[in-house]
Each structure stands twice: as structure tokens, then as C-alpha cells.
Scaffold this motif. Structure first.
Motif, PDB file in Angstrom:
ATOM      1  N   HIS A 180     -15.421   9.680  40.124  1.00 43.21           N
ATOM      2  CA  HIS A 180     -14.037   9.252  40.303  1.00 43.21           C
ATOM      3  C   HIS A 180     -13.695   8.068  39.398  1.00 43.21           C
ATOM      4  O   HIS A 180     -14.491   7.148  39.220  1.00 43.21           O
ATOM      5  CB  HIS A 180     -13.777   8.868  41.764  1.00 43.21           C
ATOM      6  CG  HIS A 180     -13.744  10.038  42.690  1.00 43.21           C
ATOM      7  ND1 HIS A 180     -12.588  10.646  43.094  1.00 43.21           N
ATOM      8  CD2 HIS A 180     -14.746  10.729  43.283  1.00 43.21           C
ATOM      9  CE1 HIS A 180     -12.865  11.655  43.889  1.00 43.21           C
ATOM     10  NE2 HIS A 180     -14.173  11.729  44.031  1.00 43.21           N
ATOM     11  N   ASN A 229     -10.497  12.753  39.761  1.00 50.20           N
ATOM     12  CA  ASN A 229     -11.798  13.392  39.949  1.00 50.20           C
ATOM     13  C   ASN A 229     -12.179  14.032  38.625  1.00 50.20           C
ATOM     14  O   ASN A 229     -11.641  15.078  38.238  1.00 50.20           O
ATOM     15  CB  ASN A 229     -11.721  14.438  41.064  1.00 50.20           C
ATOM     16  CG  ASN A 229     -13.079  15.022  41.407  1.00 50.20           C
ATOM     17  OD1 ASN A 229     -13.919  15.246  40.536  1.00 50.20           O
ATOM     18  ND2 ASN A 229     -13.298  15.273  42.690  1.00 50.20           N
ATOM     19  N   SER A 254     -13.425  17.839  38.587  1.00 50.61           N
ATOM     20  CA  SER A 254     -12.507  18.935  38.914  1.00 50.61           C
ATOM     21  C   SER A 254     -11.158  18.830  38.213  1.00 50.61           C
ATOM     22  O   SER A 254     -10.398  19.798  38.187  1.00 50.61           O
ATOM     23  CB  SER A 254     -12.275  18.982  40.427  1.00 50.61           C
ATOM     24  OG  SER A 254     -11.569  17.827  40.869  1.00 50.61           O
ATOM     25  N   GLU A 296      -8.753  16.981  39.299  1.00 47.25           N
ATOM     26  CA  GLU A 296      -7.742  16.717  40.321  1.00 47.25           C
ATOM     27  C   GLU A 296      -7.290  15.262  40.260  1.00 47.25           C
ATOM     28  O   GLU A 296      -8.106  14.349  40.093  1.00 47.25           O
ATOM     29  CB  GLU A 296      -8.285  17.030  41.714  1.00 47.25           C
ATOM     30  CG  GLU A 296      -8.598  18.508  41.924  1.00 47.25           C
ATOM     31  CD  GLU A 296      -9.196  18.771  43.288  1.00 47.25           C
ATOM     32  OE1 GLU A 296      -9.365  17.802  44.063  1.00 47.25           O
ATOM     33  OE2 GLU A 296      -9.507  19.940  43.583  1.00 47.25           O
ATOM     34  N   THR A 323      -5.275  12.465  42.460  1.00 47.05           N
ATOM     35  CA  THR A 323      -4.744  12.084  43.764  1.00 47.05           C
ATOM     36  C   THR A 323      -4.013  10.758  43.619  1.00 47.05           C
ATOM     37  O   THR A 323      -4.509   9.840  42.954  1.00 47.05           O
ATOM     38  CB  THR A 323      -5.884  11.939  44.792  1.00 47.05           C
ATOM     39  OG1 THR A 323      -6.562  13.186  44.907  1.00 47.05           O
ATOM     40  CG2 THR A 323      -5.345  11.531  46.151  1.00 47.05           C
ATOM     41  N   GLY A 325      -2.943  14.595  47.301  1.00 46.66           N
ATOM     42  CA  GLY A 325      -3.133  15.395  46.101  1.00 46.66           C
ATOM     43  C   GLY A 325      -1.833  15.554  45.332  1.00 46.66           C
ATOM     44  O   GLY A 325      -0.806  15.895  45.910  1.00 46.66           O
ATOM     45  N   HIS A 326      -1.878  15.335  44.011  1.00 40.24           N
ATOM     46  CA  HIS A 326      -0.642  15.307  43.222  1.00 40.24           C
ATOM     47  C   HIS A 326      -0.658  16.304  42.069  1.00 40.24           C
ATOM     48  O   HIS A 326       0.291  17.069  41.897  1.00 40.24           O
ATOM     49  CB  HIS A 326      -0.427  13.890  42.685  1.00 40.24           C
ATOM     50  CG  HIS A 326       0.896  13.673  42.016  1.00 40.24           C
ATOM     51  ND1 HIS A 326       2.083  14.109  42.549  1.00 40.24           N
ATOM     52  CD2 HIS A 326       1.222  13.059  40.849  1.00 40.24           C
ATOM     53  CE1 HIS A 326       3.089  13.768  41.752  1.00 40.24           C
ATOM     54  NE2 HIS A 326       2.586  13.147  40.708  1.00 40.24           N
ATOM     55  N   GLN A 327      -1.727  16.313  41.271  1.00 38.79           N
ATOM     56  CA  GLN A 327      -1.805  17.198  40.117  1.00 38.79           C
ATOM     57  C   GLN A 327      -3.249  17.650  39.921  1.00 38.79           C
ATOM     58  O   GLN A 327      -4.186  17.049  40.458  1.00 38.79           O
ATOM     59  CB  GLN A 327      -1.321  16.487  38.836  1.00 38.79           C
ATOM     60  CG  GLN A 327       0.117  16.023  38.862  1.00 38.79           C
ATOM     61  CD  GLN A 327       0.553  15.388  37.560  1.00 38.79           C
ATOM     62  OE1 GLN A 327      -0.009  15.648  36.502  1.00 38.79           O
ATOM     63  NE2 GLN A 327       1.578  14.546  37.623  1.00 38.79           N
ATOM     64  N   GLU A 328      -3.399  18.706  39.134  1.00 35.30           N
ATOM     65  CA  GLU A 328      -4.727  19.178  38.744  1.00 35.30           C
ATOM     66  C   GLU A 328      -4.652  19.687  37.312  1.00 35.30           C
ATOM     67  O   GLU A 328      -3.808  20.533  36.991  1.00 35.30           O
ATOM     68  CB  GLU A 328      -5.201  20.301  39.666  1.00 35.30           C
ATOM     69  CG  GLU A 328      -6.582  20.826  39.317  1.00 35.30           C
ATOM     70  CD  GLU A 328      -7.005  21.972  40.214  1.00 35.30           C
ATOM     71  OE1 GLU A 328      -8.123  22.494  40.006  1.00 35.30           O
ATOM     72  OE2 GLU A 328      -6.230  22.353  41.107  1.00 35.30           O
ATOM     73  N   MET A 385      -5.526  21.969  34.532  1.00 38.88           N
ATOM     74  CA  MET A 385      -6.050  23.333  34.536  1.00 38.88           C
ATOM     75  C   MET A 385      -6.241  23.839  33.115  1.00 38.88           C
ATOM     76  O   MET A 385      -5.288  23.849  32.329  1.00 38.88           O
ATOM     77  CB  MET A 385      -5.072  24.265  35.265  1.00 38.88           C
ATOM     78  CG  MET A 385      -4.770  23.879  36.690  1.00 38.88           C
ATOM     79  SD  MET A 385      -3.532  24.999  37.403  1.00 38.88           S
ATOM     80  CE  MET A 385      -3.348  24.257  39.044  1.00 38.88           C
ATOM     81  N   ASN A 390      -0.373  20.267  31.841  1.00 41.20           N
ATOM     82  CA  ASN A 390      -0.485  21.717  32.024  1.00 41.20           C
ATOM     83  C   ASN A 390       0.674  22.477  31.388  1.00 41.20           C
ATOM     84  O   ASN A 390       0.476  23.493  30.714  1.00 41.20           O
ATOM     85  CB  ASN A 390      -0.549  22.057  33.518  1.00 41.20           C
ATOM     86  CG  ASN A 390      -1.838  21.602  34.168  1.00 41.20           C
ATOM     87  OD1 ASN A 390      -2.874  21.497  33.506  1.00 41.20           O
ATOM     88  ND2 ASN A 390      -1.788  21.317  35.449  1.00 41.20           N
TER      89      ASN A 390
END
Length: 745
Positions: free
Chosen positions: A243, A256, A259, A261, A263, A268-271, A273, A309
Motif C-alpha cells: 500500500h 494498492n 491490484s 485499486e 481507496t 473504494g473509488h477507482q481501479e 484496469m 482507464n
């Protein structure tokens, strides 16, 4: 006791000369404002869901300061209790977060998100109906309202005693305002540097240590307690190698790294990809454009570009330029450095760190495509107004700005997890009103009909009057989208489903080809009045179901009002006591002036933290200028300044906010700034002139700050009245203040 004798007595008791008392006024002004801003940032990030109620922290700070001023002549030294109160308050944060993090049976009910009057993103994941134990958010808000208020009693008491001990009231108030100016500049610089909370609270506690030492109340236990509090703040974070934790001017951001991700404030806000893996919904508008016979979009604006993204997908479809607008510098920086596809490194991407509405209003470029890309902030714009960072993106006037920057056949697309059908229908209705054509509403998964009263998931809304995509749906039926983005590149999504099976069967060696899902425009069925209520720059409450004060807000106002009255009763001077009514109503009205200034400047210059800081700084400068005016012109007549104040407020009520959104420099900026900020100068003169002649400055100032709490609660009426007509409430408060007699010393 006469003020002069009281001042002499306090100076003798504390062993302070006039210069030291003046420095204390400056220091406490700095300390209270700096600590207030630090608490707003930290508690909203660490207390579950409190980020949607940051005005709770603001009002608690005001209430504590008011109670401290009222208790200035009491023997109990509340500053000496600050270390213990701070420890208890921060320990309560830990207890609640540990319970919520490790007990899945605990749910926090935030206004019944199953059928809400107001939607709060990220609060719906634990169903209160299925939980073992449910805590209403207003109970958590009430707890921290009291705890934070008690923390501020000590600094407030020091402020009240310093006011009593300083012979020149207006000069003393000017020193206090000077300290507040230093506080907001200091905290703004730390925000710009993305300094962590340990620095904020380290500075705050250093100021407390100095005041305790001066007061001969600094003990080893109190010093150790403050060190423990600051140390805890420094270590209360995930420090694993996986982290990366940073503080933007808006959020506590946790990346993170394994992953992708992101936060923010524990939600949780975005990831991030990879294009090769998932996120086909980001490609949808480009696929529809391609397979409906359109040329690739060349000039694209993406508002809410975030970690990248949307950029990664747009770059796959032949764009020439993407203006990538993002408001949060940390999230933008994470995208630049960590997104696996490195979209920000592409020379076709031009990043902009700006508020989306401000960029829309000021750009002169024209675009083939404008995208609202999951613009859903998880925090209020400020503690002064119940609007979120994206509120001014979803108004009729904002859609008109989008239409202005689109090319003649340009397309405007919005996608998000909108949660409620009435939100989708409201946005679609405004798009139709502005563009003159029915938008396409594409829910995922596909629904034939979408009602106002049902919960919805990911939904794409395509607006504009380019008929190509709607004609393709009409003539060719459903569009098929694969969950793996690369699978969509070589296939026409308007082909029949059996064709997908054939394509999939051609490559038997592939381990995974994703799943195909159908998409088509849904028929909108209105069964909720909220869908028919458009949002505007005066009423920008997209997530409120109509012109009303939500039940959650009403319950919170009653609870906080009762708790506030209880604390004022506990700290009021002994014996028979009546609040200073004139100063009380001046405080209530001025709070609403600040609210109006904040929202007006956000509309003109953007909903950024820097604009907020500039507004508060300007307000303090105007107050300081008013003080100097009263010092230079001691025979100031209040009736003339009341008249000037009321005239400016009346004009602001009568003239809509969007009147000044176009035109030259004077019309677009100078006049609206004068209307928003000018009343503060007249109000400052009235306050300084009244405060100068008050018999008991500590009680007068305490009553004024208590009035600010009432003004803050009255701001909740904006969801019913809008911001223009909220000024009518401010006018009422000022008329009441003029009617109330002053208490001259």
C-alpha cells in the motif's frame, strides 16, 4: 465588572503584558483556524461516512469556540483538559473504525440508501436490514460533534480571556483575524505540499504546548498525551509494502500497488484496469461510433480522467488529442506513474489539473466527444455548503457549456453507477432539454424498461443530436459487448448473437474469451417525482430526490441543535445570563454569507480546494479591512452600512447565478465577486462597530460564534430553497440583529 477593570485583573492574574496578550490573540486565531481545517480533513477521512457531513466538524469547532468564550471567566482551565479530550476523541475514531472494519455484522445506516431521499455513494454496501447491529449515521455525527466541540473549548476560553484582557477591542479582533489569515495560508501551503496529518496536528499541538506553558499548566502527563496523539496519527495507516498512502487536498488516498485499486477516505473509488484484462464499458462509446458507421473521434475531452482507464481505451480508437481533466493531483499522479497501460505517457494526451466545470467554461476548443467519466466524488466541496465536487457538472447550465464546446455532430456521454433510476432519468431529461433530442440510456446489464423508483447499476447516457447511433440501434437491434476489451476490436457488436459463438469457436486454444452481454436503449418509465426535478446552478443537488430537506438532515439538525443548546447551557456564565442577541444574529447571518460566497466562487472559478482557500482568505481580508475602517472612522453610522449590506443582498437574491457566466471580464468576474464578497465588508463594519462598544467582549464574541452554528444549520435549507433564496434567511437574520439593542459598556 467593567471591561477596563476586568482587563487589569486578567493581566495581573496571568502575568501577561499587553504585547503578550496581543500575541495570544494572534496565536489563538492561527491555532483555531488551523486546527479546524486539520480536523475537517482528518475526521472526514477516518470516521466512517463522515466525509459527507464535514459541516459537522466545522460546526463543532464553532460551538466549542463559543462555549470557551462563554466560559472565559470560569475557574476551570479547559485548555489544560485539551490533551485528554484529544486523546479520547482520537481513540473513539479508532474504536469505530476497528469495529466497522472487522465486524461484518455492523452496518451504518446513512439515510436509508435502499430508498433514499438523498444518495450517498459508497454507503450502500452493507444492508441495514440484514445486519446484526445498525448504527444511524446521525448517532456517529452527534458523538463526534460533542467530542470535537469539547476539544475546542480550551482554545476558545483562551481567546475569550485574551479579548477581555486587551483594551482595544477592534485592534484585538484585528490581531485575531491576522492569526486566522496566517492559519489558512499555512494550511493551504501544507495541502499544496501534500503534507501528512502528523504535520498538521504536530503544529497544532505545538501551539497548545506553548499556551499551556504560558499558563503554567504544562505537565509531563499532558505533554506525553499530546505526543501520543500526534504519534498515533502518524502511524494510523497501512504501512505494508503493498500500500502507498498519500494525502491529496481532498482525500486520504490509499493505492494498492498489487491490484491497482484506489481507496479514498476508506471507500473504494477507482481501479486501474489493463486494456487486455477488463473494463470494456470504457470502450463502448467508441465501438458504437465505429459500428454505426461514424469516423473515429478526433478531439476528445474527458472530465474525471482519474487514473487513466478512459484514456487507455480512447487511445485504441484513433483519437488525435485528449484533454484529460482531473481535479485531484494525487489520483492524477497515480495514473501517470502506475497505470499498466501508461496512457498519460502518450503524446496525444494533454493532462489538465482543474475543476471540470471551470475547464468547460474557459476552453475555446471544440470537441467531437465530451465524456463525464465516473465523476462521483466522495466528499463535500467544503464544510460550508451541501454540494459535492461534481455538483456543478450536473446542471442545465453545465450541459449548455458542454453543448457550446461540442462540434455540430459531437456527442456527449456520461456513465456511472448512478444507484437510483430517478437520477438517471433526471440527467436524461436535462440532456433532452438542452440538446433538443432524446438521449440514449443504456443500462448494464440490459433492461428493457428503467423506472424512476428502482435501483440501477452501471448506466451509460449518450446525448446530442447526432442520429447515427440511435439509427443503428433502431435498424440493427441490440449491441453485443464482450467483457474482454480486445475481443471487441475485430467484431461488429451489432452482429447477431450466433455470430459471436462462431467467432469464439474459431480459436479453441484460447483459455478465455470473455462473456458477451447485450445492450440496447431502455424505455424510461417515470414513477417518482424526483425524475422531473431538474438541477440548476442555483439548486445543484443531483443526488437529492426533490426540493425538500431530507429526513436525515432534519433529524441531524434537531439532534445537533439539542446537543448545542445543552453545551451552551453547561458553559454559560454562572447566574442569570442572556445571550447577546445582536451578536448572535450577526453570526448566523455571516455564516450564510460565507456559504453563498463559497458556492458562487466555485461556480466562477471551479470547485477546487485552492478556490475555497482563496474565498476564506478574501473573507478574512475584508473583515480586517472593516476593522481598520472602524478604527479610522470611529463615528461610523450603522444605519448606512446596514442599508448597503441589504441592498447588495437584495440584488444577489433577484439576479440568478447564471447571469454572469458569459461576457467580458467585468461582467463575468468583477460584478459577481462584488455581489458575493461585498456584503462581507459591510457586515464586518457592523460587527466591528458593535463589538467595539460591547460591555463584555468574551460573552459578545461567544454569542456571535454560537449564532454561526445556527447559520450553519440553516444552510441545510438550501436543498429546499436553493442558494439564491437562502440569502432571504440571511436578510432576516440581519434585520433581527438591527432590531436587537446593543449592550454598550
Amino acid at each position: 465588572m467593567p471591561a477596563t477593570k476586568l482587563a487589569e485583573g486578567l493581566n495581573q492574574r496571568e502575568g501577561l503584558n499587553q504585547r503578550q496578550v496581543g500575541f495570544n490573540l494572534f496565536l489563538v486565531g492561527f491555532l483555531i483556524l488551523f486546527l479546524e481545517l486539520a480536523c475537517i480533513r482528518w475526521f472526514s477521512a477516518k470516521v466512517v461516512f463522515l466525509q459527507f457531513f464535514t459541516n459537522i466538524v466545522l460546526l463543532a469547532a464553532f460551538l466549542g469556540m463559543s462555549c470557551g468564550c462563554l466560559a472565559a471567566r470560569r475557574s476551570t482551565n479547559w485548555l489544560a483538559l485539551f490533551p485528554g479530550l484529544a486523546f479520547v476523541t482520537f481513540a473513539a475514531v479508532v474504536a469505530i473504525m476497528l469495529l466497522y472494519s472487522y465486524w461484518g455484522g455492523l452496518a451504518v445506516d446513512v439515510g436509508n440508501q435502499a430508498s433514499p431521499q438523498e444518495v450517498f455513494f459508497g454507503t450502500e454496501y452493507r444492508n441495514p436490514d440484514l445486519a446484526q447491529f445498525v448504527v444511524p449515521i446521525e448517532a456517529i455525527a452527534g458523538l463526534f460533534f460533542v467530542l470535537i466541540a469539547l476539544m475546542f473549548v480550551g482554545p476558545g476560553q483562551t481567546l475569550g480571556r485574551a479579548f477581555d484582557a486587551y483594551p482595544n477591542r477592534v485592534a484585538g479582533y484585528s490581531l485575531n483575524i491576522g492569526g486566522s489569515l496566517a492559519g489558512i495560508v499555512g494550511f493551504s501551503l501544507l495541502s499544496f505540499a501534500q503534507a501528512p496529518p502528523v504535520v498538521w496536528f504536530g503544529i497544532s499541538c505545538a501551539g497548545i504546548v506553548y499556551l499551556l506553558y504560558q499558563d503554567k499548566a504544562l505537565s509531563i502527563l499532558r505533554l506525553v498525551t499530546l505526543i501520543v496523539v500526534v504519534g498515533f496519527i502518524g502511524f494510523y495507516t497501512d504501512r505494508s509494502e503493498t500500500h502507498e498512502n498519500r494525502w491529496s487536498p481532498y482525500y486520504a488516498v490509499d493505492l494498492n500497488k498489487s491490484s491497482g485499486e484506489i481507496t479514498v477516505n476508506n471507500i473504494g473509488h477507482q481501479e486501474m484496469m489493463p486494456f487486455s484484462d477488463r473494463g470494456s464499458s470504457y470502450s463502448l462509446i467508441h465501438l458504437l461510433q465505429k459500428h454505426s458507421g461514424g469516423a473515429p473521434f478526433k478531439d476528445v475531452m474527458i472530465i474525471g480522467a482519474g487514473s487513466g482507464n478512459d484514456l487507455a481505451h480512447a487511445l485504441r480508437f484513433g483519437v488525435d488529442r485528449i484533454d484529460a481533466v482531473e481535479i485531484d493531483p494525487v489520483i492524477q499522479n497515480i495514473g501517470i506513474n502506475n497505470h499498466p497501460d501508461k496512457p498519460y505517457q502518450d503524446p496525444r494526451v494533454v493532462p489538465h489539473l482543474d475543476d471540470g466545470r471551470h475547464f468547460l467554461r474557459t476552453t475555446e476548443r471544440k470537441y467531437d466527444l465530451v465524456v463525464y467519466a465516473l465523476v462521483d466524488s466522495l466528499i463535500l466541496h467544503s464544510g460550508y455548503a451541501n454540494i459535492r465536487l461534481e455538483s456543478y457538472l450536473f446542471t442545465e447550465q453545465a450541459f449548455q457549456d458542454v453543448r457550446r464546446v461540442l462540434k455540430p455532430d459531437g456527442i456527449f456521454v456520461m456513465y456511472n453507477y448512478y444507484r437510483q433510476g430517478w437520477i438517471v432519468q433526471r440527467v436524461a431529461a436535462m440532456a433532452k432539454q438542452v440538446f433538443g433530442c432524446d438521449p440514449l440510456v443504456l443500462p448494464l446489464p440490459y433492461k428493457e424498461t428503467l423506472t424512476s423508483s428502482e435501483a440501477v447499476g452501471f448506466t451509460t447516457i449518450i446525448a446530442g443530436c447526432n442520429p447515427r447511433i440511435s439509427t443503428a440501434f433502431r435498424d440493427r437491434g441490440q449491441f453485443w459487448l464482450n467483457s474482454l476489451p480486445p475481443e471487441n476490436l475485430s467484431v461488429d457488436g451489432f452482429d447477431k448473437p450466433q455470430d459471436k459463438v462462431q467467432v469464439k469457436a474459431q480459436d479453441k486454444t484460447a483459455a478465455k474469451h470473455g462473456d458477451w452481454v447485450p445492450l440496447a436503449p431502455a424505455k424510461l418509465v417515470v414513477d417518482n417525482a424526483g425524475a422531473a426535478q431538474p438541477t440548476s446552478d442555483d439548486w445543484p443537488f443531483l443526488y437529492v430526490s426533490g426540493r425538500l430537506i431530507p429526513d436525515l438532515t432534519v433529524r441531524s439538525m434537531i439532534l445537533l441543535g439539542v446537543l448545542g443548546l445543552g453545551l451552551v447551557y453547561l458553559f454559560k456564565p454562572k447566574g442569570v445570563w442572556r445571550p447577546n442577541n445582536r451578536m448572535f444574529f450577526l453570526g448566523a447571518a455571516f455564516m450564510l454569507l460565507e456559504t453563498k460566497a463559497v458556492v458562487q466562487m466555485a461556480l466562477l472559478f471551479g470547485s477546487t480546494w485552492l478556490v475555497n482557500s482563496a474565498v476564506f482568505f478574501t473573507a478574512l481580508v475584508l473583515i480586517l479591512a472593516a476593522n481598520l475602517y472602524v478604527i479610522k472612522v470611529p463615528s461610523t453610522r450603522l444605519v448606512l452600512h446596514y442599508a448597503g449590506l441589504l441592498v447588495l443582498l437584495a440584488v444577489a437574491v433577484l439576479v440568478p447565478l447564471d447571469t454572469f457566466l458569459s461576457g467580458g471580464l467585468v461582467w463575468r468576474y468583477v460584478i459577481p465577486c462584488t455581489l458575493a464578497l461585498g456584503p462581507m465588508f459591510f457586515a464586518g463594519v457592523i460587527f466591528a462597530r458593535t463589538f467595539r462598544d460591547e460591555a463584555n467582549p468574551d460573552q459578545a464574541f461567544g454569542s456571535n460564534i454560537a449564532g454561526s452554528v445556527i447559520g450553519g444549520l440553516a444552510e441545510s435549507c438550501s436543498t429546499l430553497l436553493g442558494f439564491r433564496y437562502l440569502l432571504i434567511v440571511a436578510i432576516g437574520f440581519y434585520l433581527l440583529s438591527a432590531w436587537m439593542p446593543s449592550r454598550k459598556g
